[in-house]
Write a protein that holds these residues in place. Sequence first.
Motif, short mmCIF file in Angstrom:
data_model
loop_
_atom_site.label_atom_id
_atom_site.label_comp_id
_atom_site.label_asym_id
_atom_site.label_seq_id
_atom_site.Cartn_x
_atom_site.Cartn_y
_atom_site.Cartn_z
N LYS A 130 -3.97 -0.60 -6.64
CA LYS A 130 -2.91 -0.20 -4.94
C LYS A 130 -4.05 0.71 -4.76
O LYS A 130 -4.44 1.78 -4.94
CB LYS A 130 -1.54 -0.08 -5.45
N TYR A 149 -3.03 3.35 -1.40
CA TYR A 149 -2.19 4.16 -0.68
C TYR A 149 -3.22 5.46 -0.61
O TYR A 149 -3.35 6.35 -1.30
CB TYR A 149 -1.35 4.41 -1.29
N ARG A 166 8.95 2.60 -4.58
CA ARG A 166 7.63 1.64 -4.27
C ARG A 166 7.90 1.46 -6.51
O ARG A 166 6.88 0.40 -7.12
CB ARG A 166 6.26 1.95 -4.66
#
Length: 230
Positions: A117, A119, A147
């Motif tokens: 991921k 971010y 999340r």
Amino acid sequence: SQHSLAKGTHRNETQCDSDIAGGSARREYERRKTKREERVWVEHPKIGGLILALSDDPQSTKAWASGAKGEAALGARLDRLASESIMVLHDRRIPGTKANIDHIVVTAGAVFVIDAKRYVGKRPSLRIEGGLLRPRVEKLFVGGSDRTKLVDGVLGQVERVRAAVADGTIHVSGVLCFIEADWPLVGGAFSIRDVRVVWPKKLSKVIDEATGQVTVAAVRDRIAAAFPQA
């Protein structure tokens, strides 16, 4: 982020599959981008070029490009770990679904199912709600947003890989690896519902420390057969 990806893209072809990390995400980005461009030209044949020049892809489209970049960067790091005792698979399709598994690493000590991921600048954290009078609930927050569904997704992938491995003595572990996130100077890594939440350098250390008696090549081949290239 304090914890950054190491540079370099060396690939050990003898130990890594020919699949490309982030390949399916990149193709989805290109598909969405092309579809939008075609739609703009059809709706505005005279000024389509100007509209495209002055506007940007929607966030839902750009997210695919960002995800592909994160998967590719993590994939390069994982490839550098590859050896006879650490084998890596990237971008594997889950049959019967439109989903894919970003990375699977097979070691002598465990199988790691890894969801990458990206971010940028956001901090992953564990929040615990309830207790005493209410059920205890663990939640994953990233940059202040809930999340937790990311954890559910990894757990689902772990169950599928575990079924493919078909050997209860082999530990299959889920990992959420956040790339370019805002990790604290000290600590930061944590587990939520048996899913490790880490950064790339920490993940490399976890993989390196996994020792055991797993027949790596045989397990890797079993997983590769169950999850084709995306």
